[in-house]
Write a protein that holds these residues in place. Structure first.
Motif, PDB file in Angstrom:
ATOM      1  N   ILE A 133       2.100   0.364  -8.703  1.00 44.82           N
ATOM      2  CA  ILE A 133       3.306   1.171  -8.566  1.00 44.82           C
ATOM      3  C   ILE A 133       4.381   0.644  -7.575  1.00 44.82           C
ATOM      4  CG2 ILE A 133       4.730   3.391  -8.330  1.00 44.82           C
ATOM      5  CD1 ILE A 133       2.087   4.508  -9.338  1.00 44.82           C
ATOM      6  N   SER A 134       3.624   0.211  -6.265  1.00 44.69           N
ATOM      7  CA  SER A 134       4.437  -0.432  -5.238  1.00 44.69           C
ATOM      8  C   SER A 134       4.908  -1.883  -5.804  1.00 44.69           C
ATOM      9  CB  SER A 134       3.733  -0.191  -3.952  1.00 44.69           C
ATOM     10  OG  SER A 134       2.619  -1.035  -3.994  1.00 44.69           O
ATOM     11  N   SER A 135       3.863  -2.343  -6.343  1.00 45.27           N
ATOM     12  CA  SER A 135       4.224  -3.609  -6.731  1.00 45.27           C
ATOM     13  C   SER A 135       5.453  -3.598  -7.787  1.00 45.27           C
ATOM     14  CB  SER A 135       3.310  -4.491  -7.350  1.00 45.27           C
ATOM     15  OG  SER A 135       1.980  -4.534  -6.511  1.00 45.27           O
ATOM     16  N   GLY A 136       5.534  -2.817  -8.559  1.00 46.43           N
ATOM     17  CA  GLY A 136       6.595  -2.524  -9.712  1.00 46.43           C
ATOM     18  C   GLY A 136       8.013  -2.372  -8.760  1.00 46.43           C
ATOM     19  N   ALA A 137       7.785  -1.444  -7.739  1.00 51.12           N
ATOM     20  CA  ALA A 137       9.099  -1.125  -6.976  1.00 51.12           C
ATOM     21  C   ALA A 137       9.485  -2.563  -6.387  1.00 51.12           C
ATOM     22  CB  ALA A 137       8.779  -0.168  -6.237  1.00 51.12           C
ATOM     23  N   ALA A 138       8.730  -3.209  -5.776  1.00 49.69           N
ATOM     24  CA  ALA A 138       8.955  -4.397  -4.965  1.00 49.69           C
ATOM     25  C   ALA A 138       9.403  -5.454  -6.036  1.00 49.69           C
ATOM     26  CB  ALA A 138       7.590  -4.998  -4.506  1.00 49.69           C
ATOM     27  N   CYS A 139       8.834  -5.635  -7.116  1.00 49.85           N
ATOM     28  CA  CYS A 139       9.456  -6.738  -8.077  1.00 49.85           C
ATOM     29  C   CYS A 139      10.894  -6.154  -8.612  1.00 49.85           C
ATOM     30  CB  CYS A 139       8.620  -6.788  -9.350  1.00 49.85           C
ATOM     31  SG  CYS A 139       8.829  -8.115 -10.527  1.00 49.85           S
ATOM     32  N   VAL A 173      -4.562  -5.610 -12.423  1.00 52.62           N
ATOM     33  CA  VAL A 173      -3.875  -6.823 -13.164  1.00 52.62           C
ATOM     34  C   VAL A 173      -2.432  -6.591 -13.054  1.00 52.62           C
ATOM     35  CG1 VAL A 173      -3.545  -7.386 -15.571  1.00 52.62           C
ATOM     36  CG2 VAL A 173      -5.894  -6.664 -15.065  1.00 52.62           C
ATOM     37  N   VAL A 174      -1.800  -5.709 -13.231  1.00 54.51           N
ATOM     38  CA  VAL A 174      -0.366  -5.262 -13.059  1.00 54.51           C
ATOM     39  C   VAL A 174       0.037  -5.707 -11.668  1.00 54.51           C
ATOM     40  CG1 VAL A 174       1.378  -3.760 -12.893  1.00 54.51           C
ATOM     41  CG2 VAL A 174      -0.143  -3.406 -14.730  1.00 54.51           C
ATOM     42  N   SER A 175      -0.639  -5.471 -10.397  1.00 55.40           N
ATOM     43  CA  SER A 175      -0.457  -5.881  -9.290  1.00 55.40           C
ATOM     44  C   SER A 175      -0.351  -7.197  -8.935  1.00 55.40           C
ATOM     45  CB  SER A 175      -1.216  -5.065  -8.068  1.00 55.40           C
ATOM     46  OG  SER A 175      -1.062  -3.861  -8.164  1.00 55.40           O
ATOM     47  N   THR A 176      -1.597  -7.889  -9.563  1.00 56.25           N
ATOM     48  CA  THR A 176      -1.486  -9.484  -9.501  1.00 56.25           C
ATOM     49  C   THR A 176      -0.230 -10.042 -10.313  1.00 56.25           C
ATOM     50  OG1 THR A 176      -3.759  -9.181  -9.169  1.00 56.25           O
ATOM     51  CG2 THR A 176      -3.025 -11.257  -9.844  1.00 56.25           C
ATOM     52  N   PHE A 177      -0.268  -9.538 -11.397  1.00 51.85           N
ATOM     53  CA  PHE A 177       0.931 -10.263 -12.225  1.00 51.85           C
ATOM     54  C   PHE A 177       2.437 -10.036 -11.584  1.00 51.85           C
ATOM     55  CE2 PHE A 177       4.291  -9.717 -15.323  1.00 51.85           C
ATOM     56  CZ  PHE A 177       4.360 -10.921 -15.834  1.00 51.85           C
ATOM     57  N   LEU A 178       2.608  -8.851 -11.023  1.00 53.57           N
ATOM     58  CA  LEU A 178       3.944  -8.566 -10.306  1.00 53.57           C
ATOM     59  C   LEU A 178       4.003  -9.239  -8.965  1.00 53.57           C
ATOM     60  CD1 LEU A 178       4.550  -4.802 -11.188  1.00 53.57           C
ATOM     61  CD2 LEU A 178       5.582  -6.850 -12.199  1.00 53.57           C
ATOM     62  N   GLY A 179       2.882  -9.585  -8.228  1.00 50.01           N
ATOM     63  CA  GLY A 179       2.839 -10.299  -6.923  1.00 50.01           C
ATOM     64  C   GLY A 179       3.378 -11.732  -7.118  1.00 50.01           C
ATOM     65  N   ALA A 180       2.810 -12.258  -8.361  1.00 53.71           N
ATOM     66  CA  ALA A 180       3.227 -13.669  -8.804  1.00 53.71           C
ATOM     67  C   ALA A 180       4.876 -13.521  -9.009  1.00 53.71           C
ATOM     68  CB  ALA A 180       2.512 -14.103  -9.867  1.00 53.71           C
ATOM     69  N   ALA A 181       5.263 -12.558  -9.737  1.00 59.46           N
ATOM     70  CA  ALA A 181       6.615 -12.449 -10.147  1.00 59.46           C
ATOM     71  C   ALA A 181       7.441 -12.447  -8.995  1.00 59.46           C
ATOM     72  CB  ALA A 181       6.798 -11.296 -11.058  1.00 59.46           C
ATOM     73  N   ILE A 182       7.047 -11.860  -7.879  1.00 61.81           N
ATOM     74  CA  ILE A 182       7.630 -11.606  -6.623  1.00 61.81           C
ATOM     75  C   ILE A 182       8.025 -13.130  -5.900  1.00 61.81           C
ATOM     76  CG2 ILE A 182       7.858 -10.606  -4.359  1.00 61.81           C
ATOM     77  CD1 ILE A 182       6.826  -8.518  -5.799  1.00 61.81           C
ATOM     78  N   SER A 197      12.903   3.441   0.522  1.00 56.98           N
ATOM     79  CA  SER A 197      12.269   2.992   1.998  1.00 56.98           C
ATOM     80  C   SER A 197      11.726   1.590   1.688  1.00 56.98           C
ATOM     81  CB  SER A 197      11.477   3.912   2.461  1.00 56.98           C
ATOM     82  OG  SER A 197      10.166   4.050   1.712  1.00 56.98           O
ATOM     83  N   GLY A 198      11.340   1.183   0.789  1.00 54.82           N
ATOM     84  CA  GLY A 198      10.525  -0.059   0.601  1.00 54.82           C
ATOM     85  C   GLY A 198       8.934   0.457   0.471  1.00 54.82           C
ATOM     86  N   ILE A 199       8.236  -0.709   0.818  1.00 54.21           N
ATOM     87  CA  ILE A 199       6.620  -0.214   1.026  1.00 54.21           C
ATOM     88  C   ILE A 199       6.161   0.261   2.215  1.00 54.21           C
ATOM     89  CG2 ILE A 199       4.502  -1.348   0.289  1.00 54.21           C
ATOM     90  CD1 ILE A 199       5.704  -3.235  -1.740  1.00 54.21           C
ATOM     91  N   ILE A 200       5.959   1.401   2.596  1.00 56.19           N
ATOM     92  CA  ILE A 200       5.082   1.811   3.643  1.00 56.19           C
ATOM     93  C   ILE A 200       3.688   2.207   3.364  1.00 56.19           C
ATOM     94  CG2 ILE A 200       5.289   3.551   5.547  1.00 56.19           C
ATOM     95  CD1 ILE A 200       8.426   3.652   4.805  1.00 56.19           C
TER      96      ILE A 200
END
Length: 323
Positions: A86-92, A146-155, A245-248
């Motif tokens: 969920i945090s990766s989605g927010a960050a993306c 899987v979702v976190s890895t994909f979204l990390g690459a997108a960021i 707040s971003g990722i805390i």
């Protein structure tokens, strides 16, 4: 702990780059109540400090409650609000808003973009778990990875395509309440209320799911629906928090883990105490972040929670392993 909340909010008003005596703060609070003439002290107390203090408390409470839900639902004391991506989605979503410069009527869409990204990531995880045939904790965790890895690459792709926004994206990912106020409280509060009501309503099911899926089904708990409801509630809390707040990190990991050690695993008191403890912890972490440096400079509050939360959690684990 309930008494510590208003005391912490009041005490935090005294901290900031611009020193204010107690009399000035009391006068500003009285002016807020009675609607008297505006003053510089009132602007500092009301518009700069109080909104940020309330936001930090609510964010900490949301992260801690969602962490308690994820730890109980996944039966893993090391789970936190970011386990399911969920945090990766927010960050993306935030990275897209910053990189593309999205605005509506001249206003930044960053919080809304982060909120939308968080909900999109949660929907993807639920869809992947559904494709696996169930909503088991194993399929949820694998879907989150899987979702976190994909979204990390997108960021990373967004940062490489728009180098001018790299600093802003990195600062947001580190987590901060700088420039936040009452408008951000209003943005997250509806989602926080709805998510909290949902997880408290399903607290009994959360306790029974801790026994395992088969045992829960034998006593009449609709396992799939209960898991989805708890995930949606905890996801709404996490999305609301990270959108403003971003990722805390570490708040949703350490606080419910410590509360569980102190009062036991019963979900309702666990979630209530986690909300109070997480809110107080993040409130004072933000006070430290905005006062530890000189000349009005601030640390990202996510850096403060990581610096203190990591060693503290290691200490808890070390003590728990002693015979």
């Amino acid at each position: 702990m309930a008494a510590a909340v208003p005391l912490s909010i009041y005490a935090a008003l005294f901290f900031g780059s611009y020193p204010l005596p107690a009399e000035a703060i009391h006068n500003a609070l009285a002016t807020m109540l009675h609607g008297q003439i505006e003053s510089q002290d009132l602007v500092i107390v009301r518009d700069i400090r109080l909104g940020r203090i309330l936001l930090s408390f609510l964010t900490g409470a949301a992260l801690a409650v969602s962490g308690g839900v994820f730890q109980g639902l996944l039966r893993n004391p090391l789970a936190d609000p970011f386990t399911l991506g969920i945090s990766s989605g927010a960050a993306c979503g935030a990275a897209l808003a910053l990189g593309m410069g999205w605005t509506v009527a001249g206003l930044s869409t960053l919080p809304l973009a982060a909120l939308g990204g968080a909900f999109a990531a949660m929907s993807l995880v639920l869809a992947m778990s559904r494709l696996a045939g169930d909503f088991s904790r194993e399929s949820l965790v694998l879907g989150g990875i899987v979702v976190s890895t994909f979204l990390g690459a997108a960021i990373a792709l967004i940062k490489s395509l728009n180098e001018e926004s790299v600093a802003a994206i990195v600062f947001w990912i580190m987590g901060s309440f700088q420039g936040r106020g009452f408008e951000h409280v209003g943005l997250m509060l509806p989602y926080m209320i709805a998510g909290s009501a949902l997880v408290l309503f399903l607290a009994r099911e959360l306790d029974i799911l801790g026994l395992g899926s088969e045992q829960a089904a034998q006593v009449g708990v609709p396992v799939g629906r209960a898991r989805i409801g708890l995930l949606i509630g905890a996801g709404m809390l996490t999305a609301a928090a990270v959108s403003v707040s971003g990722i805390i990190g570490f708040v949703g990991l350490v606080v419910p883990h410590l509360v569980r050690m102190l009062i036991g695993p019963d979900s309702r008191p666990l979630l209530l105490f986690s909300a109070l403890g997480g809110g107080i912890l993040l409130l004072w972490s933000d006070v430290l972040a905005r006062t530890i440096l000189s000349h009005g400079a601030e640390l990202p509050v996510g850096v403060v929670t990581a610096l203190f939360g990591g060693p503290f959690f290691c200490l808890i684990m070390a003590r728990g392993r002693r015979p």
